[in-house]
Design an enzyme around this catalytic site. Structure first.
Site, PDB file in Angstrom:
ATOM      1  N   GLU A  99      91.366  60.412  25.107  1.00  0.00           N
ATOM      2  CA  GLU A  99      91.241  59.348  25.485  1.00  0.00           C
ATOM      3  C   GLU A  99      92.308  58.400  25.652  1.00  0.00           C
ATOM      4  O   GLU A  99      93.967  58.340  25.299  1.00  0.00           O
ATOM      5  CB  GLU A  99      90.675  57.916  24.801  1.00  0.00           C
ATOM      6  CG  GLU A  99      89.138  58.600  23.993  1.00  0.00           C
ATOM      7  CD  GLU A  99      88.325  58.122  25.137  1.00  0.00           C
ATOM      8  OE1 GLU A  99      88.610  57.533  26.135  1.00  0.00           O
ATOM      9  OE2 GLU A  99      86.671  58.708  24.971  1.00  0.00           O
TER      10      GLU A  99
ATOM     11  N   GLU B 151      86.452  56.750  35.343  1.00  0.00           N
ATOM     12  CA  GLU B 151      87.533  56.751  34.077  1.00  0.00           C
ATOM     13  C   GLU B 151      87.866  57.385  34.808  1.00  0.00           C
ATOM     14  O   GLU B 151      89.173  58.689  34.430  1.00  0.00           O
ATOM     15  CB  GLU B 151      87.148  57.516  32.840  1.00  0.00           C
ATOM     16  CG  GLU B 151      85.553  56.702  31.982  1.00  0.00           C
ATOM     17  CD  GLU B 151      85.678  57.176  30.924  1.00  0.00           C
ATOM     18  OE1 GLU B 151      85.813  58.444  30.566  1.00  0.00           O
ATOM     19  OE2 GLU B 151      85.059  56.901  30.254  1.00  0.00           O
TER      20      GLU B 151
END
Length: 292
Positions: free
Chosen positions: A190, A22
């Site tokens: 996120e 990520e």
């Protein structure tokens, strides 16, 4: 002053890259760090009032190996907060020990824990929070993401959700949300791998490294609003010398370079317009790297 031994501290703890694939989370975290160590007036006020502890990469072995989600030994570290092993999950164990130590220190108030991730299917930035039986605590938890929605054009409060899914029980947000008391708030931040849509428009804007870092700067700036520290910003602004009369002032302006501006962080934020669309929250997009 708040770094002196024995001083009372309000702590914001930020972690990132627990899932090595990520990558956007590292750029968001970089934006937070770059802003906080800058000489921007907002950053200076935040450093005076808060202590930021940041672990920007919880899974360095996984990052080095090019793993997408697991560690060197094949574990998803974000499912092992309940009982991390100092041998199998050393970074997680170390961070947890530090957080527990701060929690048990009567002079330390751990106010926020934010774990930064990237999402492979959702758009925009958004948050996950916890569910509490105490309705007042649950409502207070929604304040920070609502304020972030006002500051960041790419953050979506409508995509933000609060849950206690069993599958998330071993995550940092869920575990620490149950461990810490009602004065602490734990979130997962996120951000999309791909793009964001500005409210009021339909076109997707691709994320860039600078756009991720801009979100990080806006996360940092939101603490100023949360703690209502805005009046303190003017007090730390660099004073300009007063001239005795207007003629001297005009002459000096001709001779000298343009007035001092606070430095932009990691590239000009003006490359990314704030847009004019309405959001599902009150919008007042301000990039904290923009000079006053």
């Amino acid at each position: 002053d708040n770094l002196r031994e024995g001083a009372e501290q309000k702590v914001v703890f930020i972690t990132g890259r627990v899932h090595p694939g990520e990558t956007p989370s590292s750029f968001v975290c970089q934006g937070i760090i770059d802003f906080l160590v800058s000489q921007h007036p907002i950053a200076r006020v935040l450093r005076e009032y808060l202590v930021f502890k940041i672990a920007p990469m919880l899974n360095p072995d996984g990052v080095y190996l090019g793993n997408y989600r697991c560690s060197l030994m094949g574990f998803d570290l974000n499912r092992h907060w309940l009982d991390p092993s100092p041998w199998v999950h050393p970074t997680l164990h170390g961070v947890k020990q530090l957080i527990v130590q701060m929690y048990n220190d009567p002079k330390t108030s751990l106010e926020f824990y934010i774990d930064i991730h990237a999402h492979s299917t959702m758009m925009n930035g958004f948050m996950y929070g916890n569910i509490f039986e105490d309705e007042e605590r649950f409502q207070r938890q929604a304040i920070f993401p609502k304020l972030l929605c006002q500051n960041a054009e790419d953050f979506s409060y409508s995509s933000t959700s609060f849950n206690r899914d069993a599958v998330k029980a071993g995550t940092g947000r869920r575990f620490l949300g149950g461990l810490l008391d009602h004065t602490s708030y734990c979130y997962t931040l996120e951000v999309s791998f791909y793009s964001y849509i500005i409210s009021g428009t339909t076109a997707a804007v691709p994320y860039t490294e600078e756009a991720y870092m801009k979100l990080g700067r806006n996360v940092a700036r939101t603490f100023l609003d949360y703690y209502r520290l805005n009046p303190m910003v003017e007090k730390v602004a660099i004073p300009m010398p007063r001239l005795r009369n207007k003629e001297i002032e005009v002459q000096r302006r001709k001779e000298k370079s343009p007035p001092y501006k606070h430095p932009l962080l990691r590239g000009p934020a003006s490359n990314y317009s704030n847009g004019k669309g309405d959001k599902k929250c009150s919008v007042n997009h301000k990039d904290p790297s923009t000079p006053f």
